[in-house]
Scaffold this active site. Sequence first.
Site, short mmCIF file in Angstrom:
data_model
loop_
_atom_site.label_atom_id
_atom_site.label_comp_id
_atom_site.label_asym_id
_atom_site.label_seq_id
_atom_site.Cartn_x
_atom_site.Cartn_y
_atom_site.Cartn_z
N SER A 195 -0.72 5.63 -1.26
CA SER A 195 -0.03 5.70 -2.55
C SER A 195 -0.89 5.66 -3.80
O SER A 195 -0.37 5.79 -4.90
CB SER A 195 1.02 4.61 -2.65
OG SER A 195 2.09 4.92 -1.80
N SER A 234 3.52 6.38 -3.48
CA SER A 234 4.58 5.77 -4.23
C SER A 234 4.21 5.45 -5.68
O SER A 234 5.09 5.12 -6.47
CB SER A 234 5.01 4.46 -3.54
OG SER A 234 3.93 3.54 -3.52
N LYS A 256 1.73 -0.64 -12.28
CA LYS A 256 2.78 -0.24 -11.34
C LYS A 256 3.79 -1.39 -11.29
O LYS A 256 3.40 -2.56 -11.26
CB LYS A 256 2.16 0.02 -9.96
CG LYS A 256 3.13 0.54 -8.92
CD LYS A 256 2.40 0.88 -7.62
CE LYS A 256 3.33 1.42 -6.55
NZ LYS A 256 2.60 1.80 -5.31
N1 GLN Z 1 3.92 7.22 2.12
C1 GLN Z 1 3.59 6.00 2.76
C2 GLN Z 1 4.86 5.19 3.04
O1 GLN Z 1 5.87 5.61 2.63
C3 GLN Z 1 2.62 5.20 1.94
C4 GLN Z 1 3.23 4.50 0.78
C5 GLN Z 1 2.27 3.58 0.12
O2 GLN Z 1 1.05 3.73 0.25
N2 GLN Z 1 2.81 2.61 -0.58
O3 GLN Z 1 4.84 4.18 3.64
#
Ligand code: GLN
EC number: 6.3.5.7
Length: 483
Positions: A175, A151, A76
């Site tokens: 995510s 994400s 990532k």
């Molecule tokens: N959807 C959540 C956020 O936007 C989690 C994102 C994540 O785990 N990086 O904060």
Amino acid sequence: MHHMTLAEIARGLADKKFSSEELTQVLLARIAQLDPQLNSFISLTQELALSQAKAADARRANGETGALLGAPIAHKDLFCTQGIRTSCGSKMLDNFKAPYDATVVAKLAAAGAVTLGKTNMDEFAMGSANESSYYGAVKNPWNLEHVPGGSSGGSAAAVAARLLPAATATDTGGSIRQPAAFTNLTGLKPTYGRVSRWGMIAYASSLDQGGPLARTAEDCAILLQGMAGFDPNDSTSIDEPVPDYSASLNGSLQGLRIGVPKEYFSAGLDPRIAELVHNSVKELEKLGAIIKEISLPNMQHAIPAYYVIAPAEASSNLSRFDGVRFGYRCENPENLIDLYKRSRGEGFGAEVQRRIMVGAYALSAGYYDAYYLKAQKIRRLVKNDFMAAFNEVDIILGPTTPNPAWKLGAKNSDPVAEYLEDVYTITANLAGLPGLSMPAGFVDGLPVGVQLLAPYFQEGRLLNVAHQYQLNTDWHTRTPTGF
Ligand code: GLN
């Protein structure tokens, strides 16, 4: 060749059926051919990959072994990679080449893993759809009109499309698990502190945790083995021995107590997903598990608490991107204030700016007690709920997401609608607990995930349950058409 899992690749390399270099060539060609449909990579690292593959082949020829020796993966794009762009999905870091490797990157490289590239992601890991990336949205290989989740959507789409067997990802509020659910993968968010955050660009430091995304629990065990462990460079890393995760896969589920929280089955849950969750429960019962209804009474408060705490930490973490020290700087600033304002205004996208403003507001002198402090109290209540539940059960099971992957653009005008999709995943981050999502069926041709949660450091238990489930079901083996 591209259908092989990490475990199959390790066996093939050990038996000299193919070399890491051959496999790497095949996958790089496949990425070049198919990724334009998905947009799952921000950077490809062909030269690095081929030199790492050759080095791994040489190590094997010298008698070295290891499940990751010569295994192709991707990172990532928030894991720092020395000399390679590390963008975090943002214009702010489009020109940033990290001066060092993240601990996770260094550990996996030392184990012989081959880095094919850096995967697309929501900007600064903020999002649940991978639509906020500066490099454009990622498409779901199961239906190119739908989001892959976020994400870590790039890592998920690439692994689901068989562009590579596994990838690293991070999970601040879901995510790893949510994109795993949306793309028919197995994804594991470890216990907070299990995997080093050093060199992992911070979103919300008390919630962020790196982990593996792969097709099977067996492969998550292999990749986690290479990622986990104490790191003196990360002050929140925990000095606990790392168990042999692959050895934990084969335990019997006889007598395993599985808790199913009644709050999970509220009106917000797609009834077709509820049915698939019940089917997975029946499957695990057949394997000897005992099912108990439990309660997590404070779950309803978790989303508002998370969406105060995460932006608050983000507003602090992202203050370092000021146009001076890293990344993007605006043209012709008139003075220092203009430099800050325009560099940040032009370098950050809309969702990141929204979170910085919400976070700074929640932390401001007049509102700290009303928002931030209250959110921290809720965080403790959420944790207490889990501690009480784990006195009665060994595992908590439920849906990973309330809905399957939505259409690209469907939630763009309503950020809160997207936040609500995190309802089942964020509690594990608030409490610091490990969680896993595994494939459990399909709704309208789109994959559905079931989430398992366990007490601290019981990643092996999660992998064990998921592996036994996968020995008795074939959801995880389904491949998206065209890939
Ligand atoms: N959807 C959540 C956020 O936007 C989690 C994102 C994540 O785990 N990086 O904060």
